[in-house]
Motif scaffolding. Structure first.
Motif, PDB file in Angstrom:
ATOM      1  N   ALA A  14       0.655  -1.206  -0.025  1.00 23.33           N
ATOM      2  CA  ALA A  14       0.169   0.006   0.122  1.00 23.33           C
ATOM      3  C   ALA A  14       0.917   1.225  -0.078  1.00 23.33           C
ATOM      4  O   ALA A  14       1.964   1.256   0.319  1.00 23.33           O
ATOM      5  N   GLY A 110      -6.768   5.929  -1.221  1.00 22.71           N
ATOM      6  CA  GLY A 110      -5.664   5.624  -0.231  1.00 22.71           C
ATOM      7  C   GLY A 110      -6.505   5.337   0.985  1.00 22.71           C
ATOM      8  O   GLY A 110      -7.237   4.378   0.831  1.00 22.71           O
ATOM      9  N   THR A 134      -3.408  -1.174  -2.389  1.00 20.33           N
ATOM     10  CA  THR A 134      -3.956  -0.207  -1.447  1.00 20.33           C
ATOM     11  C   THR A 134      -5.470  -0.460  -1.127  1.00 20.33           C
ATOM     12  O   THR A 134      -5.823  -0.366   0.043  1.00 20.33           O
TER      13      THR A 134
END
Length: 316
Positions: A14, A110, A134
């Motif tokens: 991520a 995100g 992510t």
């Protein structure tokens, strides 16, 4: 062709910058309720054990003050700018929902937690767009917190540097005929010029009355980042984690840039201005990071009063 192991490793984890921004939000949640700019109980869950420990330490009386102090010493203005822009976007999003927007698209989502914490967000359908790794990490953590994934949130795997947004977003149920509110926070500076151009041109084809709120870094700063003594720590960190800043804009050129892509500028403010809206304008948190900016723009409408009504409703 030789394998770039650092690049392979980066793509299989991520985003680290997404985690840093979540860390800033987690620190904000450590302040007393009356002092917080927003409520984000999810941010802590997105952090590595090290940053979780730092966050817990920030909640210890007296000793805890050292944590934000050290963060601010490393990157002056970064934390304050990050939390102030979070509040700015929260306010615009809440206003859009109150005005009847029914679709929200979070580009490069995100560890953004707005789909789970903004009041009345359940009224709208939310599309979270980001790279596969992510999103996978995020979904696991959200499911662990809530026990389920909200039915109103659609997760869409897209790398904007490679794929066209319209090819993935519409396929997953986004309605081009209904106005939407697009959020593009802390992303454009990691993309190519072509990716930013294509994404903005697609947004301009959505329903009149749609809005986009995006952030960008001043191009002059990006061009000289490695040469600025005050920014060398940030530059080295971005290089080390494999997430360098690659694209910037020039504020004076922005109105014409957006106009050429079917969008109309409503406001473009630097981080000093949006920090001043929510923080003590004389505090030390006002230093640094003025090069980070936030833009609100609208898809052109046949009703010229539409944007005026929206903008006025936000400030009144």
């Amino acid at each position: 062709m030789p394998v770039n192991h650092n690049e392979s490793k980066r793509k299989n984890r991520a985003s680290k910058t997404a985690e840093f921004v979540a860390f800033f939000r987690a620190l904000e949640y450590s302040y007393p309720k009356e002092r917080r700019l927003f409520e984000d109980p999810f941010a802590l869950r997105f952090l590595s054990p090290f940053l979780q420990t730092a966050t817990y330490l920030s909640r210890v009386p007296l000793l805890g003050r050292a944590v934000p102090y050290l963060v601010d010493r490393f990157g002056p203005g970064a934390r304050a700018s990050g939390v102030a822009r979070t509040r700015l976007i929260d306010d615009h999003l809440s206003n859009a929902i109150d005005q009847g927007i029914e679709q929200v698209v979070i580009l490069g989502s995100g560890f953004d937690s707005r789909a789970y914490r903004i009041p009345h967000i359940k009224r709208v359908r939310v599309f979270e767009v980001d790279q596969a790794r992510t999103l996978l990490v995020k979904q696991k953590k959200i499911k662990r917190v809530l026990g389920f994934l909200p039915r109103g949130v659609t997760y869409i795997e897209t790398d904007l540097n490679i794929q066209k947004l319209e090819q993935t977003l519409v396929k997953e149920g986004f309605d081009l005929a209904r106005p939407a509110f697009f959020i593009w926070e802390g992303v454009t500076n990691y993309l190519t010029e072509q990716a930013v151009d294509m994404t903005l041109r697609f947004i301009s084809t959505t329903a009149p009355g749609s809005f986009i709120l995006f952030t960008y870094v001043h191009k002059h700063l990006i061009d000289t980042l490695a040469e600025r003594p005050s920014m060398r720590r940030i530059y080295r960190l971005l290089q080390r984690i494999g997430e360098p800043w690659t694209f910037g804009m020039i504020p004076e050129e922005l109105p014409a840039y957006l106009e050429a892509r079917g969008l109309q500028l409503i406001e473009d403010v630097d981080s000093f201005e949006f920090r001043k809206r929510y923080m003590n304008p004389c505090g030390p948190h006002m230093k640094g990071y003025k090069f980070y900016r936030a833009v609100l723009a609208q898809v052109k409408s046949k009703d010229p009063e539409l944007q005026i009504r929206f903008f006025r409703s936000f400030f009144h």
